[in-house]
Scaffold this motif. Structure first.
Motif, PDB file in Angstrom:
ATOM      1  N   ILE A 156      -8.908   6.645 -17.560  1.00 51.25           N
ATOM      2  CA  ILE A 156      -7.899   7.235 -16.686  1.00 51.25           C
ATOM      3  C   ILE A 156      -7.026   8.145 -17.545  1.00 51.25           C
ATOM      4  N   GLN A 157      -6.866   9.392 -17.118  1.00 51.52           N
ATOM      5  CA  GLN A 157      -5.976  10.300 -17.839  1.00 51.52           C
ATOM      6  C   GLN A 157      -4.606  10.308 -17.184  1.00 51.52           C
ATOM      7  N   LYS A 171      -3.855  11.773 -13.553  1.00 55.01           N
ATOM      8  CA  LYS A 171      -4.322  13.155 -13.574  1.00 55.01           C
ATOM      9  C   LYS A 171      -5.798  13.227 -13.206  1.00 55.01           C
ATOM     10  N   THR A 172      -6.621  12.418 -13.868  1.00 56.74           N
ATOM     11  CA  THR A 172      -8.054  12.379 -13.554  1.00 56.74           C
ATOM     12  C   THR A 172      -8.621  11.006 -13.881  1.00 56.74           C
ATOM     13  N   PHE A 173      -9.714  10.669 -13.217  1.00 53.08           N
ATOM     14  CA  PHE A 173     -10.556   9.535 -13.597  1.00 53.08           C
ATOM     15  C   PHE A 173     -11.796  10.105 -14.271  1.00 53.08           C
ATOM     16  N   ARG A 174     -12.232   9.483 -15.334  1.00 58.53           N
ATOM     17  CA  ARG A 174     -13.433   9.924 -16.047  1.00 58.53           C
ATOM     18  C   ARG A 174     -14.418   8.768 -16.145  1.00 58.53           C
ATOM     19  N   TYR A 185     -11.147  11.344 -26.292  1.00 60.34           N
ATOM     20  CA  TYR A 185     -10.160  10.683 -25.438  1.00 60.34           C
ATOM     21  C   TYR A 185      -9.173   9.874 -26.272  1.00 60.34           C
ATOM     22  N   ASP A 249     -13.863   3.287  -6.888  1.00 62.34           N
ATOM     23  CA  ASP A 249     -13.465   4.450  -7.684  1.00 62.34           C
ATOM     24  C   ASP A 249     -13.951   5.736  -7.026  1.00 62.34           C
ATOM     25  N   GLU A 254     -10.674   8.355  -6.916  1.00 59.73           N
ATOM     26  CA  GLU A 254     -10.798   9.715  -7.422  1.00 59.73           C
ATOM     27  C   GLU A 254     -10.383  10.770  -6.390  1.00 59.73           C
ATOM     28  N   ARG A 255     -10.050  10.333  -5.169  1.00 56.56           N
ATOM     29  CA  ARG A 255      -9.768  11.292  -4.099  1.00 56.56           C
ATOM     30  C   ARG A 255      -8.392  11.106  -3.467  1.00 56.56           C
ATOM     31  N   SER A 257      -4.207  10.400  -3.143  1.00 53.98           N
ATOM     32  CA  SER A 257      -2.941  10.770  -3.775  1.00 53.98           C
ATOM     33  C   SER A 257      -1.811  10.145  -2.960  1.00 53.98           C
TER      34      SER A 257
END
Length: 356
Positions: A156-157, A171-174, A185, A249, A254-255, A257
């Protein structure tokens, strides 16, 4: 009120031959005297009473789990009709909890993690509750500060700080990175391991599924409408089987907010494979992590796991995983631990269901 959801449907194939279909790793004692699922319930008991705890698992594991967790209400140990990954599991749990408590907050936890400091775990949960009190439409997740460039975890960023809280917007999931990306990372310092522990209002996750996975939601809603009726079991079987499996996830995290990440104040191990034994049990002077009886002749860096009363002897071997059970033995290089699940697949292909 706060409700606990324990996800316990995994098969634990990377822990073969100790973990089997009839008794997967969440029902084993791999990190102490208590089984993994008992330790999970022990940890949750510091913040959530037994009467507000649900377990979602496979039909075959309902009775074994009920035996291990007798303090739970029998009806809160729910057998999923078939495996459909974590998003349908979460959706079903949210429907059940919301039926009891429309304003429920859900703490969702896997059944097979090791978190030793219960007080620190409770602290993290309280911090998450405080965020939801101000941002009720948020989804809260817990990130683990990386201690090495792990390739087996999602990341997770972190983005901007949530004002007034020790937390960040996601900010993002990787997904699981390769070695070079994992090192990047770690060096950047803004990435956390994804713990898979979540906190949200039941209605929030149902609304998120409705928005992002409308087909899945329609099946969950049909099940929800049948709760408390004579048709519930039949509807559950039919509608759950019709859902396309997807992880939470991919389906939501990931979608959606806003998603908020708290850097977990607790130590954590996901006990994902046999190498976890070397993290959970102190190594001897030769770097061997041993559970059971071991005779060592010039062997080092090994993971040895055997049944009580059975002695495992190693001679001139290094960095191996050696696991003995009553009816099977595993020997593999530590670097091949991810391939243990291939053994399970091979046994399944050969029709050896009794050994899986």
């Amino acid at each position: 009120m706060l409700h606990a959801i324990i996800m316990a449907g995994g098969s634990g194939t990377r822990f073969w031959p100790a973990s089997r279909k009839a008794k997967p790793k969440q029902l084993l004692s791999l990190a102490g005297e208590r089984t993994m699922i008992q330790a999970t319930r022990d940890r949750l008991s510091s913040v959530i009473p037994a009467e507000r705890t649900h377990v979602l698992t496979s039909v075959a594991l309902v009775e074994p789990i009920a035996e291990q967790l007798p303090e739970l209400r029998r009806e809160t140990i729910v057998g999923e009709p078939c495996r459909r990954d974590t998003a349908p599991c979460v959706g079903l749990a949210a429907a059940l909890v919301a039926h009891e408590d429309p304003d429920a907050v859900m703490l969702v936890c896997p059944s097979d993690h090791v978190i030793l400091r219960h007080d620190k775990f409770a602290e993290g949960v309280r911090r998450g509750e405080a965020i939801l009190a101000e941002h009720p439409d948020a989804i809260v997740t817990f990130g683990i500060k990386p201690s090495y460039p792990a390739e087996s975890f999602g990341y997770i960023q972190r983005g901007d700080v949530i004002e007034g809280h020790e937390a960040y917007k996601v900010k993002t999931f990787r997904e699981k990175p390769d070695s070079e990306t994992a090192k990047k990372y770690l060096d950047e310092g803004t990435f956390s391991w994804n713990s898979g522990i979540f906190l949200w209002k039941a209605q929030t996750i149902l609304d998120a599924l409705k928005q992002h996975e409308p087909k899945m939601y329609s099946h969950i809603q049909a099940i929800s409408d049948a709760i408390g009726t004579d048709e519930y079991d039949e509807v559950l079987q039919k509608e759950f089987a019709a859902i396309e499996g997807k992880s939470i996830d991919y389906a939501v995290m990931e979608r959606h907010s806003p998603v908020v990440v708290i850097e977990a104040p607790f130590d954590w191990d996901d006990v994902g494979s046999w190498q976890a034994v070397s993290r959970l049990h102190p190594a001897d002077e030769f770097g061997n992590a041993v559970v059971g009886s071991h005779v060592n002749v010039d062997s080092s860096g090994c993971i040895i796991h055997g049944n009580p009363g059975h002695t495992i002897a190693t001679i001139d071997v290094h960095d191996l995983i050696v696991v003995q059970t009553a009816d099977a033995t595993l020997v593999a290089p530590k670097t091949s631990e991810e391939r243990v699940r291939e053994v399970v697949a091979a046994l399944q292909a050969s029709g050896s269901e009794d050994r899986i």
